[in-house]
Motif scaffolding. Sequence first.
Motif, PDB file in Angstrom:
ATOM      1  N   ARG A   1     -40.105  66.764  -1.347  1.00 27.22           N
ATOM      2  CA  ARG A   1     -39.590  65.486  -1.830  1.00 27.22           C
ATOM      3  C   ARG A   1     -39.217  65.574  -3.296  1.00 27.22           C
ATOM      4  O   ARG A   1     -39.883  66.237  -4.079  1.00 27.22           O
TER       5      ARG A   1
ATOM      6  N   THR B   1     -39.491  57.881  -4.583  1.00 22.87           N
ATOM      7  CA  THR B   1     -39.604  59.103  -3.802  1.00 22.87           C
ATOM      8  C   THR B   1     -38.446  59.166  -2.823  1.00 22.87           C
ATOM      9  O   THR B   1     -38.186  58.207  -2.105  1.00 22.87           O
TER      10      THR B   1
ATOM     11  N   THR C   1     -38.865  63.470  -6.798  1.00 22.48           N
ATOM     12  CA  THR C   1     -39.463  62.265  -7.356  1.00 22.48           C
ATOM     13  C   THR C   1     -38.779  61.930  -8.670  1.00 22.48           C
ATOM     14  O   THR C   1     -38.662  62.770  -9.544  1.00 22.48           O
TER      15      THR C   1
END
Length: 140
Positions: free
Chosen positions: A7, A43, A9
Amino acid sequence: MRTSRSRATGADPPPSCERLRHQPFKFSSQCTRGTGRIGRRLTFRNSEELEALRKAREEQKTKEWRRRYQTRAGIESTISQGVRQMGLRRSRYHGVAKTHLQHQFTAAALNLSRIDAWITETPRGSSRISHFRRLRLCTP
């Protein structure tokens, strides 16, 4: 932007918002307002993870998936009842053998509790309503 496993961020609001936060600004309502020194975190999932999530959500809409899920729903209610009524989360004993014996006694007690409820025709509890929803239902 930092990457954490799969992911990405984003941590800080755009500099234009930060710089103009205390001044009248035409688009100030669109700026993020986070607490602390780093602001709000966003996110973003990568495309493979997002596609897998979409596929799983689509599968959950089928009748076949719902039929298979009924088994799990029954098991979940049994575990929930064991946790709430019988203290199933914690073992009183050390060691696998004694813990296994406790689980068997707990299962037997749960069955006796259900038999008692069936004999005395005690109605089943309805689904839990969260505190927030309860408040919402009370307001006109």
